[in-house]
Structures are given as structure tokens and as C-alpha cells.
Design an enzyme around this catalytic site. Structure first.
Site, PDB file in Angstrom:
ATOM      1  N   ASP A 293       0.864  -1.176   0.000  1.00  0.00           N
ATOM      2  CA  ASP A 293       0.000   0.000   0.000  1.00  0.00           C
ATOM      3  C   ASP A 293       0.903   1.229   0.000  1.00  0.00           C
ATOM      4  OD1 ASP A 293      -2.119   1.696   0.022  1.00  0.00           O
ATOM      5  OD2 ASP A 293      -3.167   0.746   1.683  1.00  0.00           O
TER       6      ASP A 293
HETATM    7  C1  BGC Z   1      -4.936   3.275   0.143  1.00  0.00           C
HETATM    8  C2  BGC Z   1      -5.106   2.266  -0.952  1.00  0.00           C
HETATM    9  C3  BGC Z   1      -4.962   2.938  -2.297  1.00  0.00           C
HETATM   10  C4  BGC Z   1      -3.625   3.644  -2.355  1.00  0.00           C
HETATM   11  C5  BGC Z   1      -3.362   4.334  -3.683  1.00  0.00           C
HETATM   12  C6  BGC Z   1      -3.689   4.104  -0.026  1.00  0.00           C
HETATM   13  O1  BGC Z   1      -3.629   5.119   0.905  1.00  0.00           O
HETATM   14  O2  BGC Z   1      -4.912   2.619   1.397  1.00  0.00           O
HETATM   15  O3  BGC Z   1      -6.334   1.618  -0.815  1.00  0.00           O
HETATM   16  O4  BGC Z   1      -5.104   1.996  -3.311  1.00  0.00           O
HETATM   17  O5  BGC Z   1      -3.588   4.610  -1.331  1.00  0.00           O
HETATM   18  O6  BGC Z   1      -4.147   5.425  -3.867  1.00  0.00           O
END
Ligand code: BGC
Length: 735
Positions: A293
Site C-alpha cells: 500500500d
Molecule cells: C490506500 C489504498 C490505495 C492507495 C493508492 C492508499 O492510501 O490505502 O487503498 O489503493 O492509497 O491510492
């Protein structure tokens, strides 16, 4: 002369055949579309330098992030060798420009993989996932995801960071809106439906995108409902509650997964070898890749398991995270770690192969560029909007309908009140991708369309979403006094749910509750239209109203179908995918809790111990009568077959769709199991007066059996109950 001519012709032909053969010989295997993918990957890998390999394992952003939680400076000089980029634009030109750099300026011409958060639609924004699950219609969700994929791929996105299949049972956690609710099986079924919609039958299709199961694993149980927090999950609960959606998602062919932010019982998900390697890669044989993530690798420092970015890179990589999303860990340290012998070449090669495999499967080597199309050819197509309307309709849950307040029959004057009535922005919810509020039909606009020439609408906002300005109350009360019914449109702002949007209480803001209190004093019937990204506490509002419709954040097309339900043109069929608590203090509250030692004691002294609205609750304008469950056998051998059937008759005076939920319970087992577990559901349209049969083909091991703390499924002999509503049959599994 003639002979000379013939000779030179022959010579020319021979030469060109030679050049052609030479060229053909020169086409490297990795570029040869006739060769099997694995051969192409091996060939490409054999040509790559350490630096080139490392760059494949990084993802940067292209342009500024549009997610307020993840602000980072855009990387201005993107290397041509980068593995992946997050793509915020909807214009294929920008992608193609960058892709050209990768194809032409990098030594080997490896295409970039462009990813983006396409969560509940791209430009055609659908209801939030929590609402989608209330439709109990996975094939409709599959269609919606196929549209999202088509819009995204045609705009330059190859890969969506979706579906989120984190079982979530705490409405205080803002991301409860992004998943399919409290039940493992429901998350699994809708997760699989969305993978099928996104990926289609062939990832290389020009309208398909790669899916990403997230956030592997346990993120939905963040302590106290606070985002990014610690989670405490025993291995037993990990397996019987959180793994199923991922296991089914991997089996359904999800190309990628995303590692989670949370620390699971002391080991962060992003540094968790057991989950990422032993289970995912070794046991389930997943051959795609895992992306971290955003920032989850460098955050291992904050979680107290890595002293610096280099150690964080080492831990995440050796645990099984192949791609670094915006951490600056792999690009800066992975090469060094390989040179120092801390990361083996084999592991590095395996990671690179996984990333390349997804790129090959997407057909990026053959078709790296996105063909240019006009927005009208991609977005908001009539069929896409039709699906959006149907999904919004089917996700609406009629929570309460005293004295058949709904549908509105011969009503001539409707007062429309409340901060949500004319809002379009907030109907789209969080993660709206390229959604635009001007595309949305507001609740008020939907009512105007529906009741034109049938009833007179008046409007007063009454109050804002929060704050304490009561100056609009009088106007709202005035128009209500003159009306036959008051429609109060309440709810949460879009930014109150989603990532990093936790709440300590699930109450409606005081000002919204006060508005309804004052309106109720007019003595006019009140219908509440409730739009939120989570289950809220409706205990006080419920007492002040005659009918309540939970409309979630219905996306751009919600206004018309919601108005259609109010008028009676449509019959609601949604049922809750998550429990609505009586009070926030009941959390965690969900239907499939384990047995208690004293089921009749241990109650709260100050409030009821049951929820206000339980899982699968939802009313219709018609009535359904359930027959008894018919079982194909009362005793069955472990390797035997078992089928259940139940007849449901529409005894009311209008057609309606009904969802039958099949639960099982195992009162005595080696491991204490949930009081009941959903194993199957089916939705069918039943015309008035008609009887339909619903059936459940039981897979004994999967449906009656259980899973232990090592992930081993087992089936014990003994008595099991199969249940539908208040109907129940017992079957005995014999040795
Ligand atoms: C989120 C993810 C997301 C990623 C990219 C993160 O902060 O937890 O779910 O896909 O950002 O935007």
C-alpha cells in the site's frame, strides 16, 4: 538481356529473403508474440541488468496525487525504466507520452503498467461497495465493474486497486464504505464478481484491467475503528473470518494483491512472510505480484520493526512484497541489498518475473499505447448509466415502513427538506475516480422528474450537514405544515467516510436530528432518506419517522431510481450487508459472532443487546411467504450429496424481488463456531401470486465443515442446522 533481368530478380528476392530471415532471427524472444509468455519472460530477464530489474519493482505517481491522505511531490523526471505509475489523468495522451519514453528510450523497451483507484466506477460512478452488496446481485456488480474497466482502460489505466474485500464490522472505521460488509462469504462472492468484471476472460482485452485484492489482510479490524491502527487477529480468526475472500479471489484469477497497513498481532502485514509467501505464493500458488500500500514499506519504521528505509525494504521484500508503491525504499536500497547478499538473486528474479507476467498478460508488450478516443465514446454510455441506475435501485434498503407510508399513493404535496436533498457531490462518496458532481442526479432532481404533473414539491434545506445554525428551521417547518408528507434528506458528507475518516460515534450530527425533531412536531408523516458511507445509529431518528430508506452513497444515477421507489414505480429489494447498531457502544456487533458462555446473560444493562437492524434486514412493498425447507436427506455420509429447497410465494399485490439467505449452524464442534454462517444466497424476481423455488446445493466440506488455525478445512460428523429466516432443518453427517 532477358536472362540478366531474371537473374537480378532472383538475386533481389534471395537478398530480401535473407534480410527478412535475418530480421526475424534478430527479433528477441521477449518481443515475439508467437512465443509462450514464460519463455518471453525468461528471455527478457536474462537480458536485464540489476538496476533494470530493481526499477521494475517500483511505482511512482504520474502527476500530483488526488488523494488527500497521500500527498507526495510528483516525480518530475520519471525514469524510462520505471515498472509502474499511478495515473491520475483520464487523457490517454499523457499515458502514451510516458509510454513512448519507456518503449523508445529505455534499453529494453519494457512497457509501464499504469494503475489507479477505480473503486466504484471510473467516470460512471456507482453506489459505494457497501451499498452494492445490499443488492445481493453479484452479476449486476460484475457488469458495473466491466463498465468501470472499459472506461478506465480506454483512458489509459491498465490496473485498478480494487476490489477491497476486507471484512469490516466496525462502522466507525471510515473504509467500511469500500468493502462488502461484515460477512466473509459476501466479501468473497462480490470480490469474485468484481474480478470477473474487471479482468473479463482475457486480461489482454482492450476493455479489461487487472484487479488487485486489498488490503491483504485484516485491515478491516483496525483497533477502535481508527485507520492505520494495530489489529489483533488470532490465527483461528484470520482463517475463519478474513482469509476466505482472498482465497476465493486468488482462485478466481486476481492478477495482483495489495499488502495492508496494519500490524497483525505484532507482525505488520507488509512484512508478514507467513501471509505473503507461505500462504499466498506457496499454498495458493499465486503467480502475479503484491504491491505495497502507499508508503506501507517505509511505515515499517513507524510500526517499530525497521530502523531505516533499507531495513524496511529488506523486510518487505523478503516477506513477499514485489512492488514498492511510493516508499522510495526499493529504488534506493534493493540493488544494494542484492549486492550485499541479503536478498538473493533468485528472489529478485522471481519478483521481476511476477511483474512482467502481469504486463505480458495485459498485452502491454503488444499494445503499449492507449488508442485515442473521444470522451463520449468512453464515458457515461446509455448502457453504463442503465447499470448505474439499476445498481443504485437494488442497493436501497427500506428499513422501516409503518402503516405502508411508502409508496406515496395519491399524495399531492411533498415537502423536501434537508442538506442532502440538492447535493450531488456527497452522493458520489469517497474514491470517486473521475466522477463529476455535474453528472449526478440529485435526490431533489429525481423527485422532480418522478412527480412532475403528479404532485407539488416544495423545498427548504433546513440546516447544513453539521454546525449549529438553526436559522433555516422555520422555513422548513413552514413548508412542511402545508404538505401531506415530509421527505427529509439527511446524511454524511462524502469526506466523512473512506480512508482516514474514522468517527468515535455513529450518531447523526445533532443539528440533523434536531431538524427532524422539530419537523415531527408538525404531526405530518416523515420519510427519511438516509445517505451515508457507513451504518449509522438511527435509534432516535427511527422514533421520529414513519418510513426510512437507506440509500447509501448511490453514485451519479441514484436520484431517479430512489424517487421511483418513493413513488412506487419501483419496489425496493435491498437488504443490509452490515448490521446497524442500536448504539455505538454495541460495537463490535455482527450477526456471525461466536457462541457465548451464557447466551441469556451478559446483556447490556442500559440498552438492548440486539441491533436496531440486523444483517439481511430489508422490507419490500409486497409480502413473501416462505414454505418449509425441504432437504434431500436427513442423514448423509461425508462424501454424500445434499440439496435444500424452499418455496417462496409472493402473497402481496405487486411484483417484487426476494433474496433468500441460507445459513448453517454447527452447535457442537471441536472449535467454537459462529452462531450462524451465511453459505449461499440467491435473488429472484417473483411476480404477484407466483411461487418460486430457491435451492442450495451443499458442498459438505466447504459449507458444513470449518477451517482450523492452520487453514485446514475439516468436516466432523454430527448434527448441523440449515436455516432460512425462521425455518430450520437438521441433518446428520455420518462417518
Ligand atoms: C490506500 C489504498 C490505495 C492507495 C493508492 C492508499 O492510501 O490505502 O487503498 O489503493 O492509497 O491510492
Amino acid at each position: 538481356m532477358k536472362n540478366i533481368k531474371l537473374l537480378s530478380l532472383l538475386l533481389l528476392t534471395a537478398m530480401s529473403t535473407c534480410v527478412f530471415a535475418q530480421r526475424k532471427k534478430e527479433t528477441p524472444v521477449y518481443k515475439d508474440r508467437t512465443k509462450p509468455i514464460e519463455k518471453r519472460i525468461d528471455d527478457l530477464l536474462s537480458r536485464m541488468t540489476l538496476e533494470e530489474k530493481v526499477m521494475q519493482l517500483n511505482q511512482f505517481t504520474l502527476g500530483r496525487n488526488d488523494n488527500a491522505n497521500n500527498m507526495a511531490d510528483p516525480v518530475n523526471d520519471i525514469p524510462a525504466e520505471i515498472g509502474s505509475l499511478i495515473y491520475f489523468s483520464s487523457n490517454p495522451e499523457l499515458r502514451n507520452h510516458l509510454q513512448k519514453k519507456a518503449m523508445e528510450k529505455s534499453r529494453l523497451g519494457i512497457p509501464i503498467l499504469f494503475g489507479y483507484d477505480v473503486i466504484h466506477g471510473y467516470r460512471t460512478v456507482y453506489p459505494i461497495s457497501l451499498g452494492q452488496a445490499c443488492s445481493w446481485n453479484p452479476s449486476l456488480v460484475e457488469q458495473a465493474c466491466a463498465v468501470a474497466a472499459q472506461e478506465a482502460r480506454m483512458s489509459g489505466v491498465d490496473w485498478t486497486f480494487s476490489p477491497m474485500i476486507d471484512v469490516a464490522r466496525d462502522g466507525r472505521w471510515g473504509r467500511v464504505s469500500e468493502g462488502y460488509g461484515e460477512d466473509p462469504y459476501v466479501n468473497a462472492v462480490f470480490g469474485v464478481a468484481s474480478i470477473k468484471g474487471y479482468q473479463g476472460n482475457d486480461l489482454s482485452g482492450s476493455k479489461n484491467v487487472a484487479a488487485c485484492l486489498k488490503h491483504y489482510i485484516g485491515y478491516g479490524t483496525s483497533e477502535g475503528g481508527r485507520d492505520y491502527m494495530y489489529t489483533e487477529i488470532s490465527n483461528q480468526t484470520l482463517w475463519d473470518t478474513y482469509m476466505l475472500p482472498y482465497e476465493m479471489g486468488v482462485k478466481a484469477g486476481a492478477a495482483t494483491l495489495m499488502s495492508c497497513f496494519n500490524d497483525i498481532s505484532g507482525t505488520p502485514g507488509t512484512a508478514n512472510h507467513y501471509i505473503l509467501t507461505e500462504i499466498l505464493k506457496e499454498r495458493w500458488q499465486h503467480d502475479g505480484f503484491v504491491v505495497s500500500d502507499w508508503g506501507a514499506i517505509q511505515q515499517l519504521r513507524a510500526q517499530g520493526v525497521a530502523k531505516d528505509r533499507k531495513e524496511a525494504a529488506l523486510k518487505a521484500f523478503t516477506a513477499g512484497v514485489e512492488m514498492d508503491m511510493m516508499n522510495q525504499c526499493y529504488n534506493n536500497h534493493l540493488g544494494e541489498l542484492v549486492k550485499e547478499g541479503k536478498v538473493s538473486e533468485d528472489l529478485l528474479n522471481d519478483a521481476v518475473k511476477r511483474v512482467l507476467r502481469v504486463k505480458y498478460r495485459l498485452g502491454l508488450f503488444e499494445n503499449p499505447y492507449t488508442p485515442y478516443t473521444k470522451e463520449e465514446e468512453r464515458f457515461l454510455l446509455p448502457q453504463s448509466l442503465k447499470i448505474a441506475e439499476q445498481l443504485a435501485e437494488e442497493s436501497v434498503v427500506l428499513l422501516k415502513n409503518d402503516n405502508n407510508t411508502l409508496p406515496l399513493g395519491n399524495i399531492s404535496k411533498i415537502a423536501v427538506v434537508g442538506p442532502m436533498a440538492k447535493s450531488s457531490w456527497h452522493l458520489l462518496g469517497s474514491w470517486r475516480a473521475q466522477g463529476k458532481s455535474e453528472d449526478a442526479v440529485t435526490l431533489f432532481a429525481g423527485l422532480e422528474n418522478e412527480f412532475r404533473n403528479k404532485a407539488q414539491l416544495s423545498f427548504a434545506q433546513g440546516c447544513d450537514f453539521d454546525g449549529d445554525d438553526r436559522s433555516g428551521f422555520d422555513e422548513a417547518i413552514d413548508i412542511s405544515k402545508d404538505a401531506d408528507i415530509i421527505l427529509v434528506c439527511l446524511g454524511e458528507k462524502a469526506q466523512w467516510s473512506g480512508e482516514n475518516a474514522s468517527r468515535s460515534t455513529l450518531s447523526y450530527p445533532q443539528i440533523q436530528e434536531d431538524l427532524v425533531t422539530e419537523l415531527s412536531k408538525t404531526g405530518k408523516p416523515i420519510l427519511l432518506l438516509l445517505s451515508s458511507g457507513r451504518p449509522l445509529e438511527l435509534t432516535r431518528l427511527e422514533k421520529l419517522s414513519q418510513a426510512m430508506l437507506q440509500v447509501w452513497q448511490p453514485g451519479i444515477a441514484g436520484g431517479n431510481p430512489i424517487a421511483g421507489i418513493i413513488s412506487g414505480r419501483l419496489n425496493p429489494s435491498g437488504k443490509l450487508s452490515i448490521t446497524f447498531p442500536y448504539a455505538t457502544g454495541q460495537i463490535p456487533i455482527y450477526y456471525n459472532h461466536r457462541q457465548s458462555a451464557r447466551p441469556h446473560q451478559g446483556k447490556y444493562q442500559d440498552i438492548p443487546s440486539t441491533p436496531l437492524y440486523g444483517f439481511a434486514h430489508g422490507l419490500s412493498y409486497t409480502t413473501f411467504q416462505y414454505g418449509d425447507i425441504r432437504s434431500s436427506a436427513t442423514k448423509v455420509k461425508r462424501d454424500g450429496k445434499l440439496t435444500m429447497e424452499i418455496s417462496v410465494t409472493n402473497t402481496g399485490n405487486r411484483d417484487g424481488a426476494e433474496t433468500v439467505h441460507w445459513f448453517i449452524s454447527d452447535p457442537v464442534s471441536t472449535i467454537s463456531r459462529p452462531v450462524k454462517e451465511l453459505k449461499h444466497f440467491e435473488k429472484q424476481m417473483i411476480r404477484k401470486g407466483e411461487t418460486k423455488t430457491f435451492s442450495f446445493k451443499i458442498d459438505l466440506l466447504q459449507d458444513l465443515g470449518f477451517i482450523d488455525s492452520n487453514g485446514k478445512r475439516f468436516l466432523e460428523s454430527g448434527e448441523y442446522y440449515i436455516m432460512v429466516k425462521d425455518k430450520k432443518v437438521m441433518v446428520e453427517v455420518e462417518d
